[in-house]
Write a protein that holds these residues in place. Structure first.
Motif, PDB file in Angstrom:
ATOM      1  N   ASP A  80      24.230  -4.212 -24.904  1.00 16.56           N
ATOM      2  CA  ASP A  80      23.718  -3.296 -23.629  1.00 16.56           C
ATOM      3  C   ASP A  80      24.565  -3.561 -22.508  1.00 16.56           C
TER       4      ASP A  80
ATOM      5  N   LYS B 118      17.310   0.941 -21.401  1.00 16.21           N
ATOM      6  CA  LYS B 118      17.383   0.396 -22.626  1.00 16.21           C
ATOM      7  C   LYS B 118      17.786  -1.156 -22.357  1.00 16.21           C
ATOM      8  N   ALA B 119      18.801  -1.626 -21.693  1.00 16.68           N
ATOM      9  CA  ALA B 119      18.964  -3.007 -21.580  1.00 16.68           C
ATOM     10  C   ALA B 119      17.889  -3.744 -20.972  1.00 16.68           C
TER      11      ALA B 119
END
Length: 451
Positions: free
Chosen positions: A343, A328-329
């Motif tokens: 994140d 996700k980051a």
């Protein structure tokens, strides 16, 4: 025939049961033997389909297992369960294994090719195309996400297959054909446990970054006929994997809710203190893709092996959380590869929980090998520290020491010290402290299995 044997064993047992419906021990053994042979004749996926449906009808959420257990002798029940697990492993070993058979065929066709590849060359650390750290990081994000979607037990088996091959590896860095077969089979099963779309997503992202001339260059280093034979066998192997999907099991964490909450809170504090340091790192620098100076490929591989072993021992649910936080980051990072604060915190929390699930000795094994590769004597810590803001690095380091106390409190208890305890006692200079912070923030992501 096996099903007939099981059925007839049931019939004989029913005829010989006592007034309470209890079977004779010899009849129970005959039933178990018949069922084992019958179940061994079908693929594991078929057995798991039945298991999954029965779990919906009478699984843990229904309260039925707990109720039945409450009416039994706990010692007898646990003894029976332990024996069942051993019996299951024996039956499983004789089940049809299309992927395993295809792996053996692939290793037979590709082993000659594998022996010709110069595995000790550091060329394999070079980007096979345009230097694009952001593009490669995005591709890595897809690999990490794919790894997080795999079945945890299959990933562990894949890690152990690689570990077994690395141990006592010859100077050529070519494992035995039997070990290669185990690696192929493990990777095939791992890939079979994720949707095809994820596999193709990784393939397409990497394909877009590889220079079209690279395959031709690599082909020139081996016998063309052997390379083509290996390729043809690989394509056949992919078709078998595709035709034998495996449903991944749901992971349940062993990290307690109280420990998880404490680690998440500590991760937020660390993230807040270390974020200026993280933003100050030049993530597009080609330094991170270079090999440690003066170290051989096998010396580097030895360190990677310690990471693999540590990763295989981690709680799968926690490792999934850490992996997905990375993925996700990466999706949200800016043009310089810098993550958002949120994140960054999520990654630290996931890594903290994952590390808290392994013994301190596993952490120390990784640290010791990395210290050999990139410790003070190499000059790497001083060089990296010289490129950072000293105040930011030290603030991050101080916060890391506090974070490790929270993680350490949740680890399986042992007498050995966590590596940062040793660091503190040694009173290392700021240069080494800066390197440790960098490794703590970035290195653990390598542990995510992404085969």
């Amino acid at each position: 025939a096996a099903l007939q044997e099981a059925a007839r064993a049931h019939v004989r047992a029913i005829r010989g049961k006592d007034s309470k419906g209890v079977l004779a021990q010899k009849d129970l053994k005959a039933i178990l033997a018949g069922l084992g042979k019958a179940i061994s004749s079908v693929p594991e996926s078929t057995v798991m389909d039945v298991y999954d449906e029965m779990s919906k009808l009478a699984g843990e959420s229904t309260g039925i297992p707990e109720y039945i257990y409450s009416k039994q002798n706990p010692v007898d029940a646990l003894a029976a369960y332990g024996a069942l697990m051993e019996f299951k492993d024996t039956v499983r070993a004789y089940q049809p294994d299309a992927i395993g058979a295809a792996a053996a065929k692939l290793s037979n066709a590709s082993y000659s090719f594998m022996q010709q590849v110069p595995w000790n060359s550091f060329e394999f650390l070079l980007p096979p195309g345009k230097a694009d750290p952001i593009g490669w990081t995005q591709a890595l994000g897809k690999m990490i996400d794919m790894g997080a979607s795999m079945d945890g037990e299959l990933v562990k088996a894949g890690c152990l297959a690689h570990h077994n091959a690395i141990v006592n590896l010859p100077s050529s860095s070519v494992c035995s054909q039997a070990q290669l077969t185990e690696i192929y089979a493990a990777i095939g099963r791992m890939i079979a446990s994720v949707p095809e779309s994820q596999t193709m997503g990784v393939y397409e992202s990497v394909k877009a970054l590889v220079d079209p001339k690279v395959p031709e260059y690599l082909m020139a280093k081996v016998t063309e006929a052997d390379a083509k034979a290996a390729y043809d066998a690989l394509i056949e192997f992919t078709e078998v994997v595709k035709a034998n999907p495996i449903k991944p099991s749901n992971a349940t964490t062993v990290v307690s809710s109280s420990d998880a909450s404490a680690i998440s809170a500590a991760a937020s504090e660390l993230g807040k203190a270390a974020y200026p340091f993280m933003k100050g790192v030049d993530w597009t620098d080609d330094l991170w893709a270079k090999a440690p100076p003066g170290r051989s490929a096998q010396e580097v591989l030895k360190a990677v092996d310690k990471m693999i072993v540590m990763g295989s021992d981690m709680d799968w649910a926690a490792l999934q959380e850490a992996a997905r936080a990375h993925a996700k980051a990466i999706e949200s990072m800016d043009a310089k590869g810098v993550l958002t604060q949120g994140d960054f915190n999520a990654i630290l929390a996931g890594l903290g929980k994952a590390i808290s699930s392994v013994p301190e000795t596993s952490v120390m094994d990784v640290y010791t090998e990395m210290n050999t590769l990139a410790g003070t004597i190499t000059g790497i810590p001083n060089y990296i520290y010289s490129k950072q803001n000293p105040a930011d690095a030290m603030a991050a380091y101080g916060a890391l020491l506090q974070f490790k106390d929270t993680v350490k409190a949740a680890q399986p208890k042992q007498d050995r010290k966590l590596f940062v305890d040793v660091v503190a006692e040694w009173q290392l200079d700021p240069a080494v402290a800066g390197l440790i912070v960098f490794l703590a923030v970035t290195l653990p992501s390598v542990l995510v299995p992404v085969h």
